[in-house]
Design a protein around this motif. Structure first.
Motif, PDB file in Angstrom:
ATOM      1  N   TYR A  26       0.851  -1.203   0.000  1.00 41.66           N
ATOM      2  CA  TYR A  26       0.000   0.000   0.000  1.00 41.66           C
ATOM      3  C   TYR A  26       0.883   1.248   0.000  1.00 41.66           C
ATOM      4  N   GLY A  27       1.764   1.303  -0.966  1.00 40.90           N
ATOM      5  CA  GLY A  27       2.742   2.382  -1.023  1.00 40.90           C
ATOM      6  C   GLY A  27       2.141   3.763  -1.193  1.00 40.90           C
ATOM      7  N   ALA A  28       0.925   3.839  -1.716  1.00 37.85           N
ATOM      8  CA  ALA A  28       0.283   5.141  -1.941  1.00 37.85           C
ATOM      9  C   ALA A  28      -0.684   5.511  -0.829  1.00 37.85           C
ATOM     10  N   VAL A  29      -0.639   4.767   0.274  1.00 41.20           N
ATOM     11  CA  VAL A  29      -1.555   5.014   1.396  1.00 41.20           C
ATOM     12  C   VAL A  29      -0.794   5.675   2.547  1.00 41.20           C
ATOM     13  N   LYS A  30      -1.358   6.732   3.088  1.00 39.97           N
ATOM     14  CA  LYS A  30      -0.786   7.348   4.281  1.00 39.97           C
ATOM     15  C   LYS A  30      -1.064   6.433   5.475  1.00 39.97           C
ATOM     16  N   LEU A  87      -9.170  -1.210   3.320  1.00 40.85           N
ATOM     17  CA  LEU A  87      -8.275  -0.610   2.341  1.00 40.85           C
ATOM     18  C   LEU A  87      -8.692  -0.926   0.910  1.00 40.85           C
ATOM     19  N   ALA A  88      -9.455  -1.986   0.735  1.00 43.10           N
ATOM     20  CA  ALA A  88      -9.961  -2.344  -0.594  1.00 43.10           C
ATOM     21  C   ALA A  88     -11.192  -1.524  -0.971  1.00 43.10           C
ATOM     22  N   GLY A  89     -11.583  -0.601  -0.081  1.00 40.70           N
ATOM     23  CA  GLY A  89     -12.714   0.271  -0.381  1.00 40.70           C
ATOM     24  C   GLY A  89     -14.020  -0.174   0.209  1.00 40.70           C
ATOM     25  N   ASN A  90     -13.978  -1.173   1.086  1.00 46.05           N
ATOM     26  CA  ASN A  90     -15.200  -1.691   1.699  1.00 46.05           C
ATOM     27  C   ASN A  90     -15.475  -1.000   3.030  1.00 46.05           C
ATOM     28  N   ASN A 280       3.968  11.974   6.558  1.00 45.30           N
ATOM     29  CA  ASN A 280       3.385  10.703   6.127  1.00 45.30           C
ATOM     30  C   ASN A 280       4.252  10.170   4.998  1.00 45.30           C
ATOM     31  N   GLU A 281       3.922   8.995   4.537  1.00 44.93           N
ATOM     32  CA  GLU A 281       4.780   8.321   3.571  1.00 44.93           C
ATOM     33  C   GLU A 281       4.769   8.978   2.191  1.00 44.93           C
ATOM     34  N   MET A 282       3.876   9.924   1.975  1.00 45.54           N
ATOM     35  CA  MET A 282       3.823  10.632   0.701  1.00 45.54           C
ATOM     36  C   MET A 282       4.760  11.843   0.674  1.00 45.54           C
TER      37      MET A 282
END
Length: 649
Positions: A26-30, A87-90, A280-282
């Motif tokens: 999940y590299g694009a997730v904070k 994280l899958a949008g649920n 954050n990771e971004m």
């Protein structure tokens, strides 16, 4: 011991593996990783172990987003499968739940954790939090105080021994170094930490000192030498510890808990560590801190450095096991992610903590109307008891005439007797108390009332001793009124009361502004918790805000509670009129659908009914009441007892 070293090493390696897994998948997730501050988990693990040893049954945690997911998955048994499902949008809310959820790093937990030292289990409540740093601090304190009351411990025990405060419940607050000294709500929370009606028996504070706040370095972020210097205002001891030394961090925790248990006061641990990535990771931290992050980029991770130290000192730990912990945990997380589509949403998320209190998640099918009236003789009894005083109480002569004698005269044998606002309020509170439901009213002048109208608390003119008549109505009274005259704080005190309201749904919690205009000092609590807490976190609150309101020539800061702001924040759609079903009224349908209730009571009877309805509903909604000022004593603005009798609402 060697076993303890093994535990600490494995815990940090798992945390590191979790961050590495999240970074790859999940590299694009904070995610606000714990990298650089892994020893924080060692501190919290030891905290739970020390609590279990001391017989503390419950720990309430307020913490920000840094390393929050690590804490939840590695210490608090939160399901990574559920996390990956989200994280899958649920949605993690079951169908029909009254809410829309919050972001990942604001998730929460309530779980029984087995202490790593084998001393038993501790119930841990990790509170949901907004992104507004430190705003959760007073909320956590309020929850802890409420849990103590429900356990009949500490200030609420039969012995009334203040040295026992905190025996059953401990409040733990984690801070970032930048926010700890910069956010005023921390100062406000520390300010009431040792006061009657607010003390929790000492909070344990951990400053996770990254030595940077967003992109502001510590030399620009505070005027004090240490981030923990804020604790000096209450004389709290501070232990400074190196976050690269997990064993020292654990020892600091042991000392902190021992101090708290001995003195029942707050204690700080300042853990100096680092932040592996940006805020954050971004973020790219080299833009603003190139020298700092040039050093950080070449640093060995805290878990790996600890393993190397154990090898150098020839510690008797299972190195073969340690060599495989990270890979094994990574594989386990991989399996959790693969099974995420099969995750079944836990329906219990919509029940806690209401089912134990006989409450339900609001459902349209259960909405009816509520009879909030009481027998006339019952009301007369309460009104008379609200001004019944011991013979040896030296009451002020003006109060004897204007309060005691006047109220006694108001309540005659006739149901047509007219009562004023303060009497109606007393009857509402007293009736709930005699029905077994505690009431707490809090604010800067609530005992007397801003307009000298309430006098729920009377002061002996010779001894300064306090007397609360509503706590002496019957010998076997099942519940009591807590009159909490607060310090001159709005934000933290309102947050404290919100915490009480979400922890005990069978008690009435009231916060009263000195003037309604001053509620905007607590705007963060109003916006991020009270108005939206149920929508974001499925947590019901029945908190009542009493806001004196009225343009009566007292100037621009003593006239308006800004009702337009509360109405604007109502979730009610002004373009849609709910369609009542199955004989229900439009009003009941709206109460179900709305995020809070905003009321401007026109009579004392209306105030009586709406206060009682707060606890007679089978769900909870915040209640905002614009209360009168000059009308409090206006003879024409009174209500008869038959407007509050059985069958009325």
């Amino acid at each position: 011991s060697e076993d303890r070293r093994q535990q600490l090493a494995e815990l940090m390696l798992k945390s590191q593996a979790f961050d590495q897994f999240m970074g790859k998948r999940y590299g694009a997730v904070k995610r606000y990783s714990g990298e650089g501050a892994e020893a924080m988990l060692c501190f919290m693990d030891q905290l739970l172990a020390s609590c279990a040893t001391e017989g503390i049954e419950q720990v309430v945690i307020g913490m920000p987003h840094r390393a929050r997911l690590n804490v939840m998955t590695e210490l608090l048994q939160y399901s990574p499968q559920a996390m990956f499902y989200k994280l899958a949008g649920n949605s993690l809310l079951p169908d029909g739940a009254h809410g829309e959820e919050d972001v990942l790093m604001h998730l929460y937990a309530d779980v029984d954790v087995q202490a790593s030292n084998g001393a038993g289990s501790v119930n841990v409540t990790l509170l949901p939090n907004p992104s507004h740093l430190e705003a959760v601090d007073p909320v956590a304190c309020g929850v802890a105080r409420s849990k103590e009351q429900q356990a009949s411990a500490g200030h609420y025990s039969q012995e009334s021994d203040v040295t026992k405060s905190g025996d059953k419940v401990l409040c733990f607050l984690a801070h970032g170094d930048a926010a700890c000294v910069a956010q005023g709500i921390v100062t406000e929370t520390l300010g009431f930490s040792q006061l009657p009606h607010f003390s929790t028996g000492g909070n344990v504070h951990l400053v996770v000192n990254n030595q940077i706040g967003f992109t502001t370095t510590s030399d620009r972020g505070r005027s004090s030498a240490y981030a923990s210097d804020i604790g000096k205002m209450i004389g709290a001891p501070v232990l400074h510890v190196n976050g690269d030394d997990p064993e020292a961090v654990v020892k600091a925790c042991e000392i902190a808990v021992a101090y708290r248990q001995a003195w029942r006061k707050d204690v700080f641990v300042d853990m100096l560590c680092f932040r592996r990535w940006g805020h954050n990771e971004m973020d790219e931290p080299m833009f603003t801190q190139p020298v700092m992050y040039d050093n950080i980029n070449y640093r060995t991770s805290v878990p790996d450095a600890y393993i190397q130290k154990l090898k150098e000192t020839q510690a008797s730990v299972d190195f073969a096991r340690l060599d495989s912990v990270g890979a094994d945990h990574f594989s386990w997380l991989d399996r959790q992610q693969s099974s995420a589509p099969d995750y079944k949403v836990d329906d219990k998320i919509c029940c806690y903590p209401w089912s134990s209190a006989g409450l339900v998640q609001p459902q349209v099918s259960s909405i009816t109307s509520w009879d909030t009236g009481c027998p006339v003789d019952f009301l007369q009894f309460i009104a008379a008891k609200s001004v019944e005083l011991p013979e040896d109480l030296n009451i002020h002569p003006r109060l004897q005439r204007a309060h005691v004698d006047a109220r006694t005269a108001q309540v005659s044998d006739s149901a047509a007797a007219k009562v004023d606002w303060a009497t109606a309020e007393s009857m509402a509170m007293g009736s709930l108390l005699l029905q077994g439901m505690p009431v707490r009213i809090c604010g800067q002048d609530v005992g007397r009332g801003t307009f000298s109208h309430r006098h729920a608390m009377l002061v002996d003119q010779k001894s300064d001793q306090l007397y609360i008549p509503l706590n002496n109505m019957t010998p076997d009274q099942p519940a009591f009124l807590e009159v909490a005259n607060s310090p001159l704080s709005e934000e933290a005190v309102m947050g404290f009361e919100y915490g009480i309201s979400i922890a005990n749904t069978r008690a009435l919690s009231i916060w009263e502004a000195q003037f309604g205009d001053f509620n905007n000092t607590a705007q963060c609590i109003i916006d991020q918790f009270i108005s939206s807490g149920q929508t974001k976190w499925v947590r019901q609150s029945g908190l009542v805000l009493l806001l004196p309101h009225g343009y009566e020539g007292m100037g621009p800061e003593h006239s308006s509670a800004r009702p337009e702001r509360f109405l604007q924040m109502c979730s009610d759609d002004c373009d849609v009129i709910p369609t009542p079903q199955d004989g229900r009224t439009l009003e009941m349908q709206q109460i179900h659908d709305i995020n809070w209730i905003v009321a401007n009571c026109s009579t004392p009877a209306s105030l009586f009914h709406i206060l009682r309805r707060q606890l007679l509903l089978d769900f909870r909604k915040p209640l905002i009441i614009l209360t009168p000022k000059s009308l409090l004593r206006l003879p024409e603005a009174r209500s008869s007892l038959d407007e509050m009798c059985e069958g009325t609402h």
